[in-house]
Scaffold this active site. Structure first.
Site, short mmCIF file in Angstrom:
data_model
loop_
_atom_site.label_atom_id
_atom_site.label_comp_id
_atom_site.label_asym_id
_atom_site.label_seq_id
_atom_site.Cartn_x
_atom_site.Cartn_y
_atom_site.Cartn_z
N GLU A 66 -29.98 -56.89 -82.43
CA GLU A 66 -30.49 -56.02 -83.50
C GLU A 66 -31.49 -56.73 -84.43
O GLU A 66 -31.34 -56.70 -85.65
CB GLU A 66 -29.32 -55.43 -84.30
CG GLU A 66 -28.38 -54.62 -83.43
CD GLU A 66 -27.13 -54.13 -84.16
OE1 GLU A 66 -27.07 -54.22 -85.38
OE2 GLU A 66 -26.21 -53.66 -83.46
N ASN B 235 -30.27 -57.53 -77.31
CA ASN B 235 -29.43 -56.33 -77.37
C ASN B 235 -29.73 -55.55 -78.64
O ASN B 235 -29.78 -56.12 -79.74
CB ASN B 235 -27.96 -56.81 -77.38
CG ASN B 235 -26.95 -55.69 -77.20
OD1 ASN B 235 -27.06 -54.91 -76.26
ND2 ASN B 235 -25.96 -55.62 -78.08
N HIS C 191 -25.64 -46.02 -78.68
CA HIS C 191 -24.80 -45.32 -79.66
C HIS C 191 -25.52 -44.02 -80.02
O HIS C 191 -26.61 -44.04 -80.58
CB HIS C 191 -24.63 -46.16 -80.93
CG HIS C 191 -23.84 -47.42 -80.71
ND1 HIS C 191 -22.52 -47.42 -80.35
CD2 HIS C 191 -24.19 -48.73 -80.80
CE1 HIS C 191 -22.08 -48.66 -80.24
NE2 HIS C 191 -23.08 -49.48 -80.49
N GLU D 7 -23.07 -50.68 -75.13
CA GLU D 7 -22.09 -50.28 -76.16
C GLU D 7 -21.98 -48.76 -76.26
O GLU D 7 -21.86 -48.20 -77.36
CB GLU D 7 -22.51 -50.84 -77.53
CG GLU D 7 -22.74 -52.33 -77.56
CD GLU D 7 -23.09 -52.86 -78.95
OE1 GLU D 7 -22.96 -52.12 -79.95
OE2 GLU D 7 -23.51 -54.03 -79.04
N ASP E 109 -21.43 -44.94 -76.74
CA ASP E 109 -20.53 -43.90 -77.24
C ASP E 109 -21.37 -42.73 -77.71
O ASP E 109 -22.55 -42.87 -78.00
CB ASP E 109 -19.56 -44.40 -78.32
CG ASP E 109 -20.20 -45.18 -79.45
OD1 ASP E 109 -21.38 -44.94 -79.75
OD2 ASP E 109 -19.51 -46.04 -80.04
O1 G3I Z 1 -10.64 -58.50 -89.36
C1 G3I Z 1 -10.64 -57.79 -90.59
C2 G3I Z 1 -9.24 -57.60 -91.10
O2 G3I Z 1 -8.69 -58.87 -91.40
C3 G3I Z 1 -9.27 -56.71 -92.33
O3 G3I Z 1 -7.96 -56.45 -92.75
C4 G3I Z 1 -9.96 -55.41 -92.01
C5 G3I Z 1 -10.06 -54.51 -93.24
O4 G3I Z 1 -11.22 -53.71 -93.21
O5 G3I Z 1 -11.27 -55.68 -91.56
C6 G3I Z 1 -11.27 -56.44 -90.37
O6 G3I Z 1 -12.58 -56.66 -89.97
C7 G3I Z 1 -13.26 -55.53 -89.42
C8 G3I Z 1 -13.70 -55.89 -88.01
O7 G3I Z 1 -14.50 -54.85 -87.49
C9 G3I Z 1 -12.53 -56.13 -87.07
O8 G3I Z 1 -11.76 -54.98 -86.97
C10 G3I Z 1 -14.45 -55.24 -90.30
O9 G3I Z 1 -14.03 -54.75 -91.56
C11 G3I Z 1 -15.34 -54.21 -89.63
O10 G3I Z 1 -16.54 -54.08 -90.39
C12 G3I Z 1 -15.68 -54.65 -88.22
O11 G3I Z 1 -16.44 -53.63 -87.63
C13 G3I Z 1 -17.11 -54.01 -86.45
C14 G3I Z 1 -18.61 -53.80 -86.61
O12 G3I Z 1 -19.27 -54.14 -85.40
C15 G3I Z 1 -19.18 -54.67 -87.72
O13 G3I Z 1 -20.52 -54.40 -87.90
C16 G3I Z 1 -16.62 -53.12 -85.33
O14 G3I Z 1 -15.23 -53.39 -85.09
C17 G3I Z 1 -17.42 -53.42 -84.06
O15 G3I Z 1 -17.05 -52.49 -83.08
C18 G3I Z 1 -18.90 -53.26 -84.37
O16 G3I Z 1 -19.63 -53.55 -83.22
C19 G3I Z 1 -21.06 -53.44 -83.32
C20 G3I Z 1 -21.66 -54.40 -82.33
O17 G3I Z 1 -21.15 -55.68 -82.52
C21 G3I Z 1 -23.19 -54.40 -82.42
N1 G3I Z 1 -23.72 -53.06 -82.29
C22 G3I Z 1 -23.14 -52.06 -83.18
C23 G3I Z 1 -21.61 -52.04 -83.01
C24 G3I Z 1 -21.00 -50.94 -83.85
O18 G3I Z 1 -21.16 -51.18 -85.22
#
Ligand code: G3I
Length: 409
Positions: free
Chosen positions: A153, A194, A230, A260, A262
């Site tokens: 990105e 990516n 997405h 990715e 969806d």
């Molecule tokens: O690990 C912490 C946890 O300790 C805490 O309690 C919790 C509370 O909010 O947050 C947890 O972290 C989260 C993490 O995912 C793991 O679950 C973050 O808040 C959350 O922001 C994070 O979101 C991820 C996101 O990327 C971040 O931008 C999504 O799971 C993940 O699926 C998403 O993936 C991205 C790709 O890497 C790149 N392309 C877009 C895609 C979707 O956003």
């Protein structure tokens, strides 16, 4: 993995006379000339045994991607201190299942630890930190990944570079620097750029093509472009238009993959939106089939709506994946099979000589079947326009999911 390939090849060649259940997504992908169909996953979900059982189902998933645990904040939370515990759990799972591992991601503006985003950097010190991060992470996973998303990105929607700590401090050369460091650490892994919204073509896709050429012109290896895919339901381009976009990258000498995917829906869903979602998924994966073997694979961003990132990011939206929150297949599952050119039901009888696979260019929402037998567990057994079997193999019951889809459960 080898065994799956042999089975799929044999099915495709008509060498297996009898198939007693519909084939899965990964099996269909292999038969269609792709290398894999896969899913993202995340560490927290793995304690859900029902979830894990399906993730382990190599008929559907021949590849997995860690959704978070290889990102910078996970792997180098403080400078020079590396942690691979969570990433290793998913790499080990891929190994034990015989699934490919797509590794994600080395350089991204998001999920960076504060020591990176708030550091007082010069071009030289940030370049050194970037190289050190990539060298350590890629070396740790050397030989285990089929792909690395090296840079993620890096573009704005208009195709200009996104402002991030790397671009503002180092300039665009952070990109070839990153690819060079990854190539040096593992010469065999395929290295990807990516991004999302490349699928529409236009300025952002042109920007990604520019990145491919930037790396190539620096004499550095870049193997592929990952199109994240997405989408909101109904906004997926036509299959032929997607093919044109993929071919624009392929013409530069790189491979492509959907990384990715969806297709989110404004809630509540309806039969109409679920059917459109099936069409959308079919067109996406179909465009990959149409450009195989240069399009190498298709990954959904987790497989069940229960663990999708969508609802927490897009208020009022969800239902973006082929399985619902209760792990029931949605029409999108059959849409994917249709896009892969596979039928969805079991074959007719023990003496049948036909296979469950058909070559088709259909983009309809549900795969058709000429079978008059019974559908296997999870198979489709009814719904508007369904011409396949309406009875289920024992002990399963044909259950109405919605107007478009009944399933043997
Ligand atoms: O690990 C912490 C946890 O300790 C805490 O309690 C919790 C509370 O909010 O947050 C947890 O972290 C989260 C993490 O995912 C793991 O679950 C973050 O808040 C959350 O922001 C994070 O979101 C991820 C996101 O990327 C971040 O931008 C999504 O799971 C993940 O699926 C998403 O993936 C991205 C790709 O890497 C790149 N392309 C877009 C895609 C979707 O956003």
């Amino acid at each position: 993995m080898v065994q799956l390939r042999l089975v799929a090849a044999a099915v495709a060649a008509g060498l297996l006379p009898t198939v007693t259940s519909a084939i899965g997504l990964h099996e269909a992908a292999l038969a269609a000339g792709l290398e894999y169909f896969g899913s993202a996953t995340d560490n927290g979900e793995l304690s859900d045994s029902a979830y894990l059982t399906q993730l382990d189902n190599t008929a559907d998933f021949g590849q997995i991607t860690p959704g978070n645990s290889q990102k910078w904040d996970s792997t180098e939370p403080s400078q020079g201190s590396f942690s691979f515990t969570n990433g290793d759990v998913i790499a080990d799972l891929a190994d034990s299942n015989g699934q490919y591992l797509r590794c994600h991601t080395l350089v991204w503006h998001n999920q960076l630890p504060s020591w990176v985003t708030s550091g007082s950097w010069t071009n030289a010190t940030l370049t050194a930190a970037l190289r050190n991060h990539i060298t350590n992470v890629v070396t740790h996973y050397k030989g285990r990944c089929i792909h690395w998303d090296v840079v993620n990105e890096a573009l704005n929607e208009d195709g200009t570079y996104r402002t991030n700590i790397f671009y503002t401090t180092i300039g665009e050369s952070y990109i070839p620097i990153a690819f060079a460091a990854a190539a040096a650490a593992d010469p065999d892994v395929k290295l990807y750029y990516n991004d999302y919204n490349l699928e529409y073509g236009g300025s952002k896709a042109a920007g990604a093509q520019r990145i491919v050429q930037l790396v190539q012109n620096a004499g550095v290896k870049i193997d592929g472009v990952g199109l994240q895919a997405h989408f909101e339901v109904g906004t997926v381009p036509s299959r032929s238009s997607l093919v044109s976009v993929l071919n624009g990258f392929i013409a530069l000498g790189v491979e492509v993959a959907y990384t990715e995917a969806d297709v989110r829906i404004q809630l509540p869903t309806s039969a109409t939106t679920l059917a459109q979602q099936a069409v959308d998924f079919g067109n996406l994966v179909g465009s990959c089939v149409d450009t195989a073997p240069d399009c190498v694979g298709f990954t959904i961003w987790d497989w069940t709506d229960k663990y999708s990132w969508v609802p927490s990011t897009f208020s009022g939206y969800g239902a973006a994946l082929p399985w619902d929150e209760n792990y029931v297949k949605k029409p999108a599952y059959n849409g994917l099979l249709a896009g892969l050119g596979a039928a969805t039901s079991s074959s007719a009888s023990a003496t049948a000589t036909s296979t469950t696979l058909t070559t088709t260019t259909t983009t309809s929402s549900s795969a058709t079947s000429t079978s008059t037998g019974t559908a296997a567990h999870w198979g489709q057994c009814g719904g508007n326009g369904w011409t396949g079997p309406t009875a289920c193999a024992s002990p399963w019951t044909c259950t109405v999911i919605n107007a478009w889809y009944s399933q043997c459960l």
